[in-house]
Design a protein around this motif. Structure first.
Motif, PDB file in Angstrom:
ATOM      1  N   MET A  80       0.820  -1.221   0.000  1.00  0.00           N
ATOM      2  CA  MET A  80       0.000   0.000   0.000  1.00  0.00           C
ATOM      3  C   MET A  80       0.853   1.269   0.000  1.00  0.00           C
ATOM      4  N   LEU A  81       1.914   1.255   0.817  1.00  0.00           N
ATOM      5  CA  LEU A  81       2.763   2.435   0.922  1.00  0.00           C
ATOM      6  C   LEU A  81       3.904   2.301  -0.079  1.00  0.00           C
ATOM      7  N   SER A  82       4.291   3.396  -0.678  1.00  0.00           N
ATOM      8  CA  SER A  82       5.418   3.306  -1.624  1.00  0.00           C
ATOM      9  C   SER A  82       6.710   3.388  -0.830  1.00  0.00           C
ATOM     10  N   ILE A  83       7.174   2.242  -0.395  1.00  0.00           N
ATOM     11  CA  ILE A  83       8.335   2.205   0.500  1.00  0.00           C
ATOM     12  C   ILE A  83       9.633   2.341  -0.300  1.00  0.00           C
ATOM     13  N   ILE A  85      23.353  -8.274   0.731  1.00  0.00           N
ATOM     14  CA  ILE A  85      22.769  -6.971   1.067  1.00  0.00           C
ATOM     15  C   ILE A  85      23.771  -6.191   1.921  1.00  0.00           C
ATOM     16  N   PRO A  86      23.700  -4.844   1.902  1.00  0.00           N
ATOM     17  CA  PRO A  86      24.680  -4.071   2.667  1.00  0.00           C
ATOM     18  C   PRO A  86      24.548  -4.302   4.179  1.00  0.00           C
ATOM     19  N   PHE A  87      25.684  -4.261   4.850  1.00  0.00           N
ATOM     20  CA  PHE A  87      25.678  -4.320   6.311  1.00  0.00           C
ATOM     21  C   PHE A  87      25.763  -2.876   6.810  1.00  0.00           C
ATOM     22  N   LEU A  88      24.770  -2.456   7.586  1.00  0.00           N
ATOM     23  CA  LEU A  88      24.659  -1.030   7.927  1.00  0.00           C
ATOM     24  C   LEU A  88      25.309  -0.658   9.256  1.00  0.00           C
ATOM     25  N   GLY A  89      25.595  -1.649  10.092  1.00  0.00           N
ATOM     26  CA  GLY A  89      26.263  -1.328  11.352  1.00  0.00           C
ATOM     27  C   GLY A  89      25.828  -2.222  12.490  1.00  0.00           C
ATOM     28  N   SER A  90      26.568  -2.095  13.610  1.00  0.00           N
ATOM     29  CA  SER A  90      26.273  -2.898  14.802  1.00  0.00           C
ATOM     30  C   SER A  90      25.951  -1.965  15.969  1.00  0.00           C
ATOM     31  N   ILE A  91      24.959  -2.343  16.755  1.00  0.00           N
ATOM     32  CA  ILE A  91      24.591  -1.568  17.944  1.00  0.00           C
ATOM     33  C   ILE A  91      24.888  -2.450  19.155  1.00  0.00           C
ATOM     34  N   PRO A  92      25.615  -1.933  20.158  1.00  0.00           N
ATOM     35  CA  PRO A  92      25.947  -2.783  21.306  1.00  0.00           C
ATOM     36  C   PRO A  92      24.748  -3.119  22.190  1.00  0.00           C
ATOM     37  N   LEU A  93      24.885  -4.228  22.894  1.00  0.00           N
ATOM     38  CA  LEU A  93      23.919  -4.568  23.946  1.00  0.00           C
ATOM     39  C   LEU A  93      24.329  -3.735  25.141  1.00  0.00           C
ATOM     40  N   ARG A 118      13.171 -15.007   5.276  1.00  0.00           N
ATOM     41  CA  ARG A 118      11.739 -14.811   4.954  1.00  0.00           C
ATOM     42  C   ARG A 118      11.425 -13.321   4.830  1.00  0.00           C
ATOM     43  N   SER A 119      11.986 -12.547   5.754  1.00  0.00           N
ATOM     44  CA  SER A 119      11.764 -11.098   5.740  1.00  0.00           C
ATOM     45  C   SER A 119      12.283 -10.477   4.434  1.00  0.00           C
ATOM     46  N   ILE A 120      13.498 -10.874   4.081  1.00  0.00           N
ATOM     47  CA  ILE A 120      14.104 -10.340   2.856  1.00  0.00           C
ATOM     48  C   ILE A 120      13.268 -10.751   1.648  1.00  0.00           C
ATOM     49  N   ALA A 121      12.845 -12.017   1.640  1.00  0.00           N
ATOM     50  CA  ALA A 121      12.066 -12.535   0.500  1.00  0.00           C
ATOM     51  C   ALA A 121      10.749 -11.785   0.359  1.00  0.00           C
ATOM     52  N   MET A 122      10.137 -11.429   1.501  1.00  0.00           N
ATOM     53  CA  MET A 122       8.851 -10.718   1.424  1.00  0.00           C
ATOM     54  C   MET A 122       9.026  -9.376   0.702  1.00  0.00           C
ATOM     55  N   PHE A 123      10.083  -8.640   1.054  1.00  0.00           N
ATOM     56  CA  PHE A 123      10.301  -7.336   0.421  1.00  0.00           C
ATOM     57  C   PHE A 123      10.650  -7.498  -1.057  1.00  0.00           C
ATOM     58  N   GLN A 124      11.419  -8.527  -1.324  1.00  0.00           N
ATOM     59  CA  GLN A 124      11.785  -8.738  -2.732  1.00  0.00           C
ATOM     60  C   GLN A 124      10.545  -9.060  -3.569  1.00  0.00           C
ATOM     61  N   LYS A 125       9.644  -9.820  -2.971  1.00  0.00           N
ATOM     62  CA  LYS A 125       8.412 -10.200  -3.676  1.00  0.00           C
ATOM     63  C   LYS A 125       7.620  -8.958  -4.098  1.00  0.00           C
ATOM     64  N   VAL A 126       7.620  -7.925  -3.227  1.00  0.00           N
ATOM     65  CA  VAL A 126       6.857  -6.711  -3.565  1.00  0.00           C
ATOM     66  C   VAL A 126       7.784  -5.606  -4.107  1.00  0.00           C
ATOM     67  N   GLN A 127       8.948  -6.030  -4.564  1.00  0.00           N
ATOM     68  CA  GLN A 127       9.925  -5.138  -5.211  1.00  0.00           C
ATOM     69  C   GLN A 127      10.330  -3.928  -4.385  1.00  0.00           C
ATOM     70  N   ILE A 128      10.535  -4.166  -3.091  1.00  0.00           N
ATOM     71  CA  ILE A 128      11.047  -3.101  -2.231  1.00  0.00           C
ATOM     72  C   ILE A 128      12.531  -3.374  -2.006  1.00  0.00           C
ATOM     73  N   PRO A 129      13.401  -2.422  -2.337  1.00  0.00           N
ATOM     74  CA  PRO A 129      14.829  -2.682  -2.148  1.00  0.00           C
ATOM     75  C   PRO A 129      15.177  -2.875  -0.670  1.00  0.00           C
ATOM     76  N   ILE A 130      16.122  -3.750  -0.407  1.00  0.00           N
ATOM     77  CA  ILE A 130      16.616  -3.920   0.957  1.00  0.00           C
ATOM     78  C   ILE A 130      17.765  -2.930   1.130  1.00  0.00           C
TER      79      ILE A 130
END
Ligand code: ADP
Length: 360
Positions: free
Chosen positions: A232-235, A302-310, A254-266
């Motif tokens: 619905m939203l143009s992501i 897919i790009p690795f965007l960074g790590s956040i500490p615990l 599964r998450s990545i596949a869902m976005f790919q299915k609706v042609q949303i870039p990761i």
């Protein structure tokens, strides 16, 4: 303008055209980054418009322009005025939410990985450089934005004329959550096919105004709500949040596949709770192993965007309704979110690249 000045201007234009944006690999002139150019009696004034206030390439671009122009001996005085303008891609063009230039979905394969924490702190980090940012929490099963923002029991106001909800503004960003409208205990009982439609209606009923980025906190997983919202939203693109102990990679795939299915870039993957940084001695322990997220991202291409500490300060700050970006901007944790914001804004630029209008 004198004949020789016309020649010099030509030389300046050619020089600028030869400078490539390091990320987009295109001429800064073709990317419409030079908005004004005036040369008179040795004085060159130009306006350099960066593609985002957060980009890690901004200094590099400015330096390249200064270095290249320094080689033109006829320029005795160089005056560069700097500004930025976030470009809008498909979110802006399809106007699924009018005024919103980019919608960035934050998703995770499963709950509890810190998706909402990352979504909010990413939004705050993006806004620190002046971008206009909003967060839309659509996590129907556990809307946490009211707690994270310290805005529990604060129902939004309604715009009388447009009959839409006004987002709540705090810490310099606009926010809207299903949790602002219903009590915690009510959220859990929402089930069945009606929910999807209710969430869709809710999303359309918010008056955002102009935003550079709207961060969309999706419910965890890959069910119908996530899929219908994504359609619905143009992501512009999706950021996937994972943790090192999330070895059940199937969720992430599964998450990545869902976005790919609706042609949303990761846009990429963020690893949250990556390592433990001791608050006393600052020693770093990779309690769940090191480099797992990066490897996962690489395997998925897919790009690795960074790590956040615990870090209990992230957790405490969230519980107190004062996110780490607000309670301690200088902290290492907050700096990690700022660098995540830079990576995300650059990936948004890449995703929008094909949509950028060439105005020169
Ligand atoms: P999700 O949205 O994935 O369900 P939340 O953002 O609600 O997850 O986070 C779940 C819990 O983990 C919260 O109590 C939150 O404060 C905590 N948390 C999230 N990220 C971190 C972190 N990097 N360090 C410490 N605690 C964190």
């Amino acid at each position: 303008m004198k004949v020789d000045e016309i020649q010099i201007v030509k030389k300046i234009q050619e020089t600028l055209k030869s400078i490539q944006h390091p990320l987009l690999k295109k001429s800064i002139v073709d990317l419409n980054m030079i908005r004004h150019l005036e040369f008179q009696s040795g004085v060159l004034s130009l306006k350099l418009t960066q593609l985002s206030p957060n980009s890690i390439y901004n200094h590099q671009v400015e330096d390249s322009v200064r270095d290249a122009l320094a080689k033109i001996s006829e320029i005795t005085d160089l005056q560069i005025s700097l500004n930025w303008e976030v470009s809008g891609g498909k979110s802006a063009q399809n106007s699924s939410l009018p005024g919103v230039k980019n919608i960035v979905a934050v998703a995770s394969g499963k709950g509890g990985v810190g998706k909402s924490t990352v979504a909010l702190n990413l939004a705050l980090a993006l806004s620190k450089s002046g971008a206009k940012v909003g967060v839309l929490d659509t996590d129907i099963y556990g809307p946490s934005l009211p707690t994270l923002m310290g805005l529990k029991n604060t129902p939004p106001l309604i715009d009388g004329e447009k009959k839409k909800m006004l987002p709540l503004e705090k810490f310099g960003i606009k926010t809207m959550s299903i949790g602002y409208l219903i009590k915690d205990e009510d959220a859990a009982v929402w089930r069945g096919p009606m929910i999807g439609r209710m969430v869709q209606q809710f999303v359309q009923d918010v008056l955002w105004g102009d935003l550079d980025y709207l961060i969309l906190d999706l419910p965890p997983g890959t069910g119908d709500i996530q899929l219908s919202l994504s359609q619905m939203l143009s992501i512009t693109g999706a950021v996937i949040v994972t943790t090192p102990q999330d070895v059940a990679l199937a969720d992430v795939i599964r998450s990545i596949a869902m976005f790919q299915k609706v042609q949303i870039p990761i846009l990429g993957m963020v690893e949250n709770m990556s390592y433990f940084s001791c608050p006393k001695c600052h020693e770093i322990s990779h309690i769940f192993g090191q480099g797992g997220g990066e490897k996962k991202a690489k395997n998925q291409n897919i790009p690795f965007l960074g790590s956040i500490p615990l870090d209990n300060r992230i957790c405490e700050a969230s519980d107190l309704g004062k996110p780490i970006l607000e309670s301690d901007l200088e902290s290492e944790q907050a700096q990690k979110f700022l660098s995540l914001a830079s990576s995300v804004s650059d990936q948004v630029c890449l995703a929008n690249d094909r949509k950028i209008e060439i105005k020169l």
